[in-house]
Design an enzyme around this catalytic site. Structure first.
Site, PDB file in Angstrom:
ATOM      1  N   SER A  41       0.313  54.976  11.561  1.00 60.07           N
ATOM      2  CA  SER A  41       0.356  53.520  11.727  1.00 60.07           C
ATOM      3  C   SER A  41      -0.524  53.029  12.865  1.00 60.07           C
ATOM      4  O   SER A  41      -1.001  51.893  12.855  1.00 60.07           O
ATOM      5  CB  SER A  41       1.801  53.060  11.975  1.00 60.07           C
ATOM      6  N   GLY A  79       3.627  55.827   8.946  1.00 57.94           N
ATOM      7  CA  GLY A  79       4.744  56.715   8.693  1.00 57.94           C
ATOM      8  C   GLY A  79       4.351  58.148   8.427  1.00 57.94           C
ATOM      9  O   GLY A  79       5.215  59.011   8.279  1.00 57.94           O
ATOM     10  N   ASP A 188       7.628  44.601  18.553  1.00 58.15           N
ATOM     11  CA  ASP A 188       8.459  45.805  18.448  1.00 58.15           C
ATOM     12  C   ASP A 188       8.264  46.748  19.637  1.00 58.15           C
ATOM     13  O   ASP A 188       8.988  47.738  19.772  1.00 58.15           O
ATOM     14  CB  ASP A 188       8.186  46.555  17.132  1.00 58.15           C
ATOM     15  N   HIS A 191       3.866  49.210  18.416  1.00 52.79           N
ATOM     16  CA  HIS A 191       2.495  49.219  17.924  1.00 52.79           C
ATOM     17  C   HIS A 191       1.621  48.270  18.741  1.00 52.79           C
ATOM     18  O   HIS A 191       2.056  47.176  19.089  1.00 52.79           O
ATOM     19  CB  HIS A 191       2.460  48.806  16.447  1.00 52.79           C
TER      20      HIS A 191
END
Length: 221
Positions: A41, A79, A188, A191
């Site tokens: 990712s 992922g 989050d 990232h």
């Protein structure tokens, strides 16, 4: 800087994209060196509204601004683990890249996958690239600290051991300067946001330039 919980369990796969610069006709696209970014990712561009803000796109943009004739192929899948990366290596190389940037392992750490398995997977990838004489930039990753010192130290040592055993360029930590920095990450806190991607690109740039130099040396042999 500690890795922390950088990659969540519920990341879904994204499509592999090829980042082609709009100035193909002026730079002679067919003469470009192709660099494959095999990752998860962090290179796929997860959570970014504009794919042009992803690591491969921003890296390509700055390299072209420096007069390098390059095409960066985004082979990042959110992922993905080292097992997944190994399983798709052969078809990822169908584009016949001149060099590879290898960015995998974060999801292995999050899932507490055996560091031995992570090492074995990365080694198989590097052996395949070495056998094909493809210059490689290996980027290091850190495991979540909550897994304990024994695990995290063994996990990170994988990258150092591989870097010393194979003829690769080694960038110690892909998220250097970004991990844990709220202003450089998405909500989050996992990232990188566009500003964070800029920092990653700026930090890794000298290593990528060394990689491109190796491409030139290979073409002269």
């Amino acid at each position: 800087m500690l890795f922390g919980l950088l990659i969540p369990n519920n990341i879904t796969a994204t499509n592999i994209a090829v980042n082609k610069n709009a100035s193909d006709t002026s730079t002679g696209g067919y003469n470009k060196s192709k660099i494959l970014v095999l990752g998860d990712s962090l290179t796929a561009g997860y959570g970014l509204e504009d794919i042009n803000d992803s690591f491969p796109s921003k890296l390509e943009k700055i390299l072209i601004s420096l007069n390098y004739k390059v095409e960066i192929i985004n082979a990042g899948i959110s992922g993905d683990t080292t097992t997944g990366g190994l399983s798709r290596l052969a078809w990822s190389l169908n584009d016949n890249p001149d060099a590879v940037i290898l960015e995998l392992g974060g999801n292995d750490g999050l899932r507490a996958i055996s560091p031995k398995l992570t090492y074995q997977n990365l080694e198989k990838i590097l052996k395949e690239l070495e056998g094909r004489k493809i210059p490689t930039l290996l980027t290091g990753m850190m495991a979540p600290p909550n897994l304990g010192n024994d695990y995290t130290e063994l996990f990170y040592s994988n990258y150092k051991r591989l870097a010393s055993s194979y003829d690769v360029i080694f960038y110690p930590f892909f998220l250097e300067g970004v991990a844990g920095e709220e202003s450089l990450n998405q909500p989050d806190l996992i990232h990188p946001n566009p500003d964070g991607v800029e920092v990653i690109v700026d930090n890794i740039l000298p290593f990528v330039e060394e990689l491109i130099q190796q491409i030139g040396e290979n073409s002269e042999k």
